[in-house]
Design a protein around this motif. Structure first.
Motif, short mmCIF file in Angstrom:
data_model
loop_
_atom_site.label_atom_id
_atom_site.label_comp_id
_atom_site.label_asym_id
_atom_site.label_seq_id
_atom_site.Cartn_x
_atom_site.Cartn_y
_atom_site.Cartn_z
N THR A 189 -2.70 0.26 -4.16
CA THR A 189 -2.59 -1.04 -3.50
C THR A 189 -2.15 -2.07 -4.55
O THR A 189 -2.76 -2.18 -5.60
N LEU A 218 -1.59 7.30 2.64
CA LEU A 218 -1.76 7.58 4.06
C LEU A 218 -2.71 6.56 4.67
O LEU A 218 -3.49 5.92 3.96
N PRO A 219 -2.67 6.40 5.99
CA PRO A 219 -3.58 5.44 6.63
C PRO A 219 -5.04 5.70 6.30
O PRO A 219 -5.83 4.76 6.16
N GLN A 220 -5.42 6.97 6.20
CA GLN A 220 -6.82 7.28 5.94
C GLN A 220 -7.17 7.27 4.45
O GLN A 220 -8.34 7.34 4.09
N TRP A 221 -6.13 7.18 3.60
CA TRP A 221 -6.40 7.16 2.17
C TRP A 221 -5.26 6.45 1.44
O TRP A 221 -4.16 6.97 1.33
N THR A 222 -5.54 5.28 0.94
CA THR A 222 -4.54 4.52 0.19
C THR A 222 -4.61 4.91 -1.28
O THR A 222 -5.65 4.75 -1.92
N THR A 258 0.84 -1.20 0.00
CA THR A 258 0.00 0.00 0.00
C THR A 258 0.87 1.24 0.00
O THR A 258 1.89 1.31 0.70
#
Length: 310
Positions: A131, A124-128, A121
């Motif tokens: 992938t 960011l954690p809130q928006w990948t 991935t």
């Protein structure tokens, strides 16, 4: 430099691209056999001074999926730099060819295979943003082929089984089955190709010694570094020498032409540039020992200079 086992895996899939589909169909993934295969250049170099090369790149066309790119990477250990490189390869190839791209990672140990299976991935954690889901072939999912009927029906899959399970406790049975299947082949050239791919793929493992012994049973059908080692060690002096001299005396001209053609075809298939002087040098050579050394180097060489290196 690319190692022998590394090169063998790619040559196997380059020459027999359908083997990856057959291996995964057993896991329920619906990959069709290729209806058409085109070998693409593995050079992803950009205009700026940054060179990137993939291991193997094929365009495969099936009736159901249509054309797609198969990017094959051989991975022998964990490499923290690979995930970002793989993501780059996929994005670059999709942009360049505008085709679906599938990343296939081939591993020889379970630990590396488990690492390669993890999704990659980027973001960011809130928006990948990206992938990447690699397809992975390794000891955990490549079938162990010890049935002679299965091996004879699909020699490339049997070779893949031997290479990926080189450290498995069943490797002796796998190699014995593969050797029996190879001796049933009618085409002597196919025998040489698959026998040498197996030897290269096993690398410096204990299984390589087992394979050497299995192949030494009938050296009249097998020419490779295995037979050369056996002769050098003196284990086949006399018997092998007589056979070799007999073949050279009776078929030297045909053998020279055969090795020349195989060397040139191998270099062309691997995308190695062959300037006219180099091509003329290979075609003008009549020394089988020199030609054999050039052929062996052509398997792993990255350019024509490495083929001719002293």
């Amino acid at each position: 430099m690319v190692g022998s086992s590394h090169e063998a895996m790619h040559r196997l899939i380059q020459d027999n691209p359908g083997v990856f589909a057959r291996a995964f169909r057993a896991l329920g993934l619906p990959f069709d056999d290729p209806a058409e295969v085109t070998v693409f250049t593995n050079d992803l170099t950009e205009i700026r001074p940054l060179e990137r090369r993939v291991d193997t790149l094929l365009q495969i066309t099936t009736v159901r999926e249509g054309p797609f790119l198969l990017l094959v990477e051989a991975q022998n250990k964990k490499d923290p730099d690979k995930p970002s490189a793989w993501a780059y390869y996929l994005a670059h190839l999709h942009e360049k060819y505008r085709l679906p791209v599938v990343l296939l990672v081939v591993c020889r140990d379970t630990t590396t295979a488990e690492w390669a299976t993890e999704p990659i991935t980027i973001g960011l954690p809130q928006w990948t943003s990206i992938t990447v889901h690699p397809l992975v072939l390794g000891p955990h999912n490549v079938p162990i082929v010890t049935d002679i009927a299965v091996a004879a029906a699909d020699i490339p899959l049997a070779v893949l089984s031997a290479i990926t399970h080189a450290k498995n406790r069943s490797i002796d049975a796998i190699l014995k089955t593969l050797a029996e299947a190879l001796h049933e082949l009618d085409n002597e050239e196919d025998f040489h190709v698959f026998a040498e791919l197996t030897e290269l793929g096993l690398g410096a493992t204990r299984a390589a010694k087992t394979w050497s012994k299995l192949m030494s049973v009938d050296l009249s059908f097998y020419r490779s570094r295995t037979s050369q080692r056996l002769r050098a060690e003196g284990r086949t002096e006399g018997r092998v020498e007589g056979r070799v001299e007999g073949r050279v005396e009776g078929r030297v001209e045909g053998r020279v032409e055969e090795v020349i053609d195989k060397t040139l075809r191998l270099l062309e298939a691997r995308g190695i540039d062959i300037p006219t002087p180099a091509r003329q040098r290979i075609r003008a050579c009549t020394d089988l020992e020199v030609l054999d050394s050039w052929f062996d180097r052509a398997i792993i060489a990255t350019d024509i200079d490495e083929v001719f290196a002293d």
